[in-house]
Motif scaffolding. Structure first.
Motif, PDB file in Angstrom:
ATOM      1  N   SER A 211     -38.887  34.978  63.374  1.00  0.00           N
ATOM      2  CA  SER A 211     -38.201  36.195  62.937  1.00  0.00           C
ATOM      3  C   SER A 211     -38.626  36.583  61.525  1.00  0.00           C
ATOM      4  CB  SER A 211     -36.684  35.980  62.993  1.00  0.00           C
ATOM      5  OG  SER A 211     -35.999  37.085  62.455  1.00  0.00           O
ATOM      6  N   LEU A 212     -38.726  35.595  60.639  1.00  0.00           N
ATOM      7  CA  LEU A 212     -39.164  35.879  59.274  1.00  0.00           C
ATOM      8  C   LEU A 212     -40.636  36.282  59.227  1.00  0.00           C
ATOM      9  CD1 LEU A 212     -37.387  33.128  57.141  1.00  0.00           C
ATOM     10  CD2 LEU A 212     -36.975  35.582  57.113  1.00  0.00           C
ATOM     11  N   LYS A 213     -41.424  35.704  60.105  1.00  0.00           N
ATOM     12  CA  LYS A 213     -42.838  36.084  60.166  1.00  0.00           C
ATOM     13  C   LYS A 213     -42.982  37.559  60.483  1.00  0.00           C
ATOM     14  CE  LYS A 213     -47.266  34.638  62.150  1.00  0.00           C
ATOM     15  NZ  LYS A 213     -47.933  33.653  63.051  1.00  0.00           N
ATOM     16  N   ASN A 214     -42.126  38.055  61.344  1.00  0.00           N
ATOM     17  CA  ASN A 214     -42.146  39.480  61.695  1.00  0.00           C
ATOM     18  C   ASN A 214     -41.716  40.365  60.531  1.00  0.00           C
ATOM     19  OD1 ASN A 214     -42.975  38.886  64.314  1.00  0.00           O
ATOM     20  ND2 ASN A 214     -40.881  38.782  65.110  1.00  0.00           N
ATOM     21  N   LYS A 215     -41.096  39.756  59.515  1.00  0.00           N
ATOM     22  CA  LYS A 215     -40.664  40.504  58.333  1.00  0.00           C
ATOM     23  C   LYS A 215     -41.637  40.329  57.160  1.00  0.00           C
ATOM     24  CE  LYS A 215     -35.793  40.097  59.604  1.00  0.00           C
ATOM     25  NZ  LYS A 215     -34.447  39.610  59.230  1.00  0.00           N
ATOM     26  N   GLY A 216     -42.786  39.712  57.416  1.00  0.00           N
ATOM     27  CA  GLY A 216     -43.810  39.612  56.390  1.00  0.00           C
ATOM     28  C   GLY A 216     -44.000  38.251  55.762  1.00  0.00           C
ATOM     29  N   VAL A 217     -43.193  37.267  56.158  1.00  0.00           N
ATOM     30  CA  VAL A 217     -43.382  35.908  55.653  1.00  0.00           C
ATOM     31  C   VAL A 217     -44.634  35.314  56.300  1.00  0.00           C
ATOM     32  CG1 VAL A 217     -42.415  33.571  55.633  1.00  0.00           C
ATOM     33  CG2 VAL A 217     -40.936  35.548  55.206  1.00  0.00           C
ATOM     34  N   ILE A 218     -45.439  34.633  55.506  1.00  0.00           N
ATOM     35  CA  ILE A 218     -46.646  33.987  56.033  1.00  0.00           C
ATOM     36  C   ILE A 218     -46.249  32.610  56.562  1.00  0.00           C
ATOM     37  CG2 ILE A 218     -48.931  33.069  55.483  1.00  0.00           C
ATOM     38  CD1 ILE A 218     -49.182  35.224  53.337  1.00  0.00           C
ATOM     39  N   ILE A 219     -46.361  32.426  57.872  1.00  0.00           N
ATOM     40  CA  ILE A 219     -46.027  31.157  58.513  1.00  0.00           C
ATOM     41  C   ILE A 219     -47.306  30.566  59.097  1.00  0.00           C
ATOM     42  CG2 ILE A 219     -44.641  29.978  60.258  1.00  0.00           C
ATOM     43  CD1 ILE A 219     -42.793  31.270  58.347  1.00  0.00           C
ATOM     44  N   VAL A 220     -47.721  29.422  58.565  1.00  0.00           N
ATOM     45  CA  VAL A 220     -48.911  28.742  59.074  1.00  0.00           C
ATOM     46  C   VAL A 220     -48.420  27.490  59.806  1.00  0.00           C
ATOM     47  CG1 VAL A 220     -51.181  27.793  58.502  1.00  0.00           C
ATOM     48  CG2 VAL A 220     -50.177  29.584  57.065  1.00  0.00           C
ATOM     49  N   ASP A 221     -48.083  27.660  61.080  1.00  0.00           N
ATOM     50  CA  ASP A 221     -47.438  26.607  61.863  1.00  0.00           C
ATOM     51  C   ASP A 221     -48.492  25.707  62.513  1.00  0.00           C
ATOM     52  OD1 ASP A 221     -45.767  25.050  63.372  1.00  0.00           O
ATOM     53  OD2 ASP A 221     -45.106  26.646  64.731  1.00  0.00           O
ATOM     54  N   ARG A 222     -49.107  24.867  61.671  1.00  0.00           N
ATOM     55  CA  ARG A 222     -50.166  23.955  62.135  1.00  0.00           C
ATOM     56  C   ARG A 222     -50.448  22.938  61.042  1.00  0.00           C
ATOM     57  NH1 ARG A 222     -54.502  25.275  59.040  1.00  0.00           N
ATOM     58  NH2 ARG A 222     -54.843  27.463  58.475  1.00  0.00           N
ATOM     59  N   TYR A 223     -51.320  21.997  61.354  1.00  0.00           N
ATOM     60  CA  TYR A 223     -51.811  21.089  60.323  1.00  0.00           C
ATOM     61  C   TYR A 223     -52.570  21.898  59.278  1.00  0.00           C
ATOM     62  CZ  TYR A 223     -54.795  17.722  57.968  1.00  0.00           C
ATOM     63  OH  TYR A 223     -55.452  16.993  57.011  1.00  0.00           O
ATOM     64  N   VAL A 224     -52.262  21.673  58.015  1.00  0.00           N
ATOM     65  CA  VAL A 224     -52.893  22.398  56.915  1.00  0.00           C
ATOM     66  C   VAL A 224     -53.767  21.421  56.141  1.00  0.00           C
ATOM     67  CG1 VAL A 224     -52.497  23.851  54.896  1.00  0.00           C
ATOM     68  CG2 VAL A 224     -50.866  23.891  56.782  1.00  0.00           C
ATOM     69  N   THR A 225     -54.993  21.812  55.874  1.00  0.00           N
ATOM     70  CA  THR A 225     -55.934  20.914  55.202  1.00  0.00           C
ATOM     71  C   THR A 225     -55.575  20.728  53.731  1.00  0.00           C
ATOM     72  OG1 THR A 225     -57.468  22.657  54.504  1.00  0.00           O
ATOM     73  CG2 THR A 225     -57.761  21.742  56.740  1.00  0.00           C
ATOM     74  N   GLU A 226     -56.122  19.672  53.143  1.00  0.00           N
ATOM     75  CA  GLU A 226     -55.890  19.397  51.725  1.00  0.00           C
ATOM     76  C   GLU A 226     -56.384  20.543  50.858  1.00  0.00           C
ATOM     77  OE1 GLU A 226     -54.804  16.852  48.359  1.00  0.00           O
ATOM     78  OE2 GLU A 226     -54.213  17.025  50.470  1.00  0.00           O
ATOM     79  N   ASN A 227     -57.533  21.115  51.189  1.00  0.00           N
ATOM     80  CA  ASN A 227     -58.054  22.240  50.422  1.00  0.00           C
ATOM     81  C   ASN A 227     -57.137  23.452  50.515  1.00  0.00           C
ATOM     82  OD1 ASN A 227     -60.265  21.205  49.140  1.00  0.00           O
ATOM     83  ND2 ASN A 227     -61.785  22.357  50.285  1.00  0.00           N
ATOM     84  N   GLU A 228     -56.602  23.706  51.697  1.00  0.00           N
ATOM     85  CA  GLU A 228     -55.679  24.834  51.847  1.00  0.00           C
ATOM     86  C   GLU A 228     -54.422  24.618  51.016  1.00  0.00           C
ATOM     87  OE1 GLU A 228     -56.300  26.773  56.232  1.00  0.00           O
ATOM     88  OE2 GLU A 228     -55.559  24.704  56.182  1.00  0.00           O
ATOM     89  N   ILE A 229     -53.920  23.396  51.028  1.00  0.00           N
ATOM     90  CA  ILE A 229     -52.728  23.093  50.240  1.00  0.00           C
ATOM     91  C   ILE A 229     -52.997  23.305  48.750  1.00  0.00           C
ATOM     92  CG2 ILE A 229     -51.204  21.223  49.489  1.00  0.00           C
ATOM     93  CD1 ILE A 229     -51.424  20.111  52.360  1.00  0.00           C
ATOM     94  N   LEU A 230     -54.088  22.755  48.257  1.00  0.00           N
ATOM     95  CA  LEU A 230     -54.414  22.912  46.838  1.00  0.00           C
ATOM     96  C   LEU A 230     -54.631  24.370  46.469  1.00  0.00           C
ATOM     97  CD1 LEU A 230     -56.812  19.876  46.250  1.00  0.00           C
ATOM     98  CD2 LEU A 230     -54.464  20.145  45.432  1.00  0.00           C
ATOM     99  N   SER A 231     -55.217  25.133  47.383  1.00  0.00           N
ATOM    100  CA  SER A 231     -55.456  26.552  47.095  1.00  0.00           C
ATOM    101  C   SER A 231     -54.148  27.321  46.966  1.00  0.00           C
ATOM    102  CB  SER A 231     -56.338  27.173  48.183  1.00  0.00           C
ATOM    103  OG  SER A 231     -55.615  27.396  49.389  1.00  0.00           O
ATOM    104  N   LEU A 232     -53.104  26.874  47.677  1.00  0.00           N
ATOM    105  CA  LEU A 232     -51.810  27.544  47.565  1.00  0.00           C
ATOM    106  C   LEU A 232     -51.187  27.326  46.194  1.00  0.00           C
ATOM    107  CD1 LEU A 232     -50.182  26.988  51.079  1.00  0.00           C
ATOM    108  CD2 LEU A 232     -51.095  29.107  50.123  1.00  0.00           C
ATOM    109  N   TYR A 233     -51.396  26.146  45.612  1.00  0.00           N
ATOM    110  CA  TYR A 233     -50.883  25.912  44.264  1.00  0.00           C
ATOM    111  C   TYR A 233     -51.565  26.837  43.256  1.00  0.00           C
ATOM    112  CZ  TYR A 233     -48.415  21.714  45.819  1.00  0.00           C
ATOM    113  OH  TYR A 233     -47.560  20.847  46.451  1.00  0.00           O
ATOM    114  N   LYS A 234     -52.750  27.259  43.570  1.00  0.00           N
ATOM    115  CA  LYS A 234     -53.481  28.161  42.665  1.00  0.00           C
ATOM    116  C   LYS A 234     -52.830  29.541  42.595  1.00  0.00           C
ATOM    117  CE  LYS A 234     -58.229  29.667  41.686  1.00  0.00           C
ATOM    118  NZ  LYS A 234     -59.644  29.553  42.105  1.00  0.00           N
ATOM    119  N   VAL A 235     -52.183  29.954  43.682  1.00  0.00           N
ATOM    120  CA  VAL A 235     -51.620  31.319  43.741  1.00  0.00           C
ATOM    121  C   VAL A 235     -50.097  31.317  43.719  1.00  0.00           C
ATOM    122  CG1 VAL A 235     -53.630  32.230  44.948  1.00  0.00           C
ATOM    123  CG2 VAL A 235     -51.723  31.319  46.284  1.00  0.00           C
TER     124      VAL A 235
END
Length: 300
Positions: A211-235
């Motif tokens: 429901s929140l995804k339909n309102k614009g929340v970014i939901i990445v419902d899967r295994y997230v790589t270490e690089n992806e995690i670190l990149s999120l701290y950047k933003v």
């Protein structure tokens, strides 16, 4: 003391990060796998072994540690959930765990290290010889200021945030991580924050998350790589670390937030709240030096 093997029994969560950090710093061989498998004999015969985490297989760790002690070999284990030894719930497993680790602390050439400072929980001296700072509070700064990566995920966040701040939730969305409360907070702050969930969402929360995804929340419902995690701290501007009261322990998300200048949202009075109040007075280099000194000192 130098280590010939740095071992973990599972690749879940931050275990691989601990293994890789200490294997690099201690020039040890990185080892992964079930203890009662092809790893068993290597763990038994090598000169000095560091279990970068022991919590995935307590029984296997105890067996290896005792057999190595009989050979006069040194073993070190990093204990993530040491506070469970003092949990007050009516479960027999916690007092048994406390008794077991109290006895293990008497075994020669075995060193058990908590990732929770003894100054915050003095009772941990009963079940651990010493302590280190959670490696994810200092590992990014070992060779200087970290350079965080860019990924498709972080670029998507940058493109969508506009004038809003970015609030991230990293890891499995479940009860113990306070995901229910997080979803409520997200619903109330959609105008001012771009909300990002990076990690598998528990089944009980998939419908409200969708429901929140339909309102614009970014939901990445899967295994997230270490690089992806670190990149999120950047933003990101803020990181959710407000976990359930029965999940009061160190947090890799919290540690990485401290290292990258992201503001952690914590539960007042929790362990990481007290660590947050302590951490501004402690430099990353001090955390690194204290931790490495504890690991490399032989326990006779």
């Amino acid at each position: 003391m130098t280590y010939t093997i740095v071992h973990i029994s599972t690749t879940d969560g931050h275990h691989p990060s601990y293994r890789d950090t200490f294997a690099r710093l201690l020039a040890g061989e990185a080892s992964t796998g079930a203890i009662f498998s092809r790893c068993f004999w290597r763990l038994l015969v090598k000169k000095n072994v560091l279990f970068a985490t022991i919590d995935a297989d307590y029984f296997g760790f105890v067996v290896i540690a005792l057999l190595r002690a009989l050979q006069g070999k040194s073993t070190t284990g990093i204990f993530l959930r040491a506070l469970q030894c003092f949990r007050s719930e009516r479960k027999i497993v916690y007092p048994i765990k406390r008794i077991c680790f109290t006895l293990l602390c008497k075994v020669p050439r075995l060193k058990i290290l908590s990732i929770i400072p003894h100054s915050l929980h003095p009772e941990l001296k009963e079940v651990s010889h010493d302590w280190i700072y959670d490696p994810q509070m200092w590992d990014l700064w070992i060779t200087g200021q970290p350079v965080l990566p860019d990924t498709d995920l972080s670029r998507e966040v940058e493109a969508k945030k506009g004038d809003r701040k970015v609030l991230i939730f990293i890891g499995e969305g479940n009860k113990i991580k306070g995901f229910h409360e997080f979803l409520l907070q997200a619903e109330r702050n959609l105008e001012n924050f771009l909300i990002v969930v990076a990690g598998t969402v528990a089944n009980e929360f998939k419908i409200p998350a969708c429901s929140l995804k339909n309102k614009g929340v970014i939901i990445v419902d899967r295994y997230v790589t270490e690089n992806e995690i670190l990149s999120l701290y950047k933003v990101a501007d803020l990181a959710w670390c407000k976990y359930a009261t029965n999940y009061d322990q160190a947090s890799g998300v919290f540690g990485r937030a401290l290292q990258t200048g992201v503001s952690p949202i914590v539960r007042e009075g929790s362990l990481i709240d007290r660590m947050l109040k302590q951490s501004p007075r402690i430099q990353t280099q001090e955390m690194y030096e204290k931790s490495m000194a504890a690991i490399t000192t032989t326990n006779r």
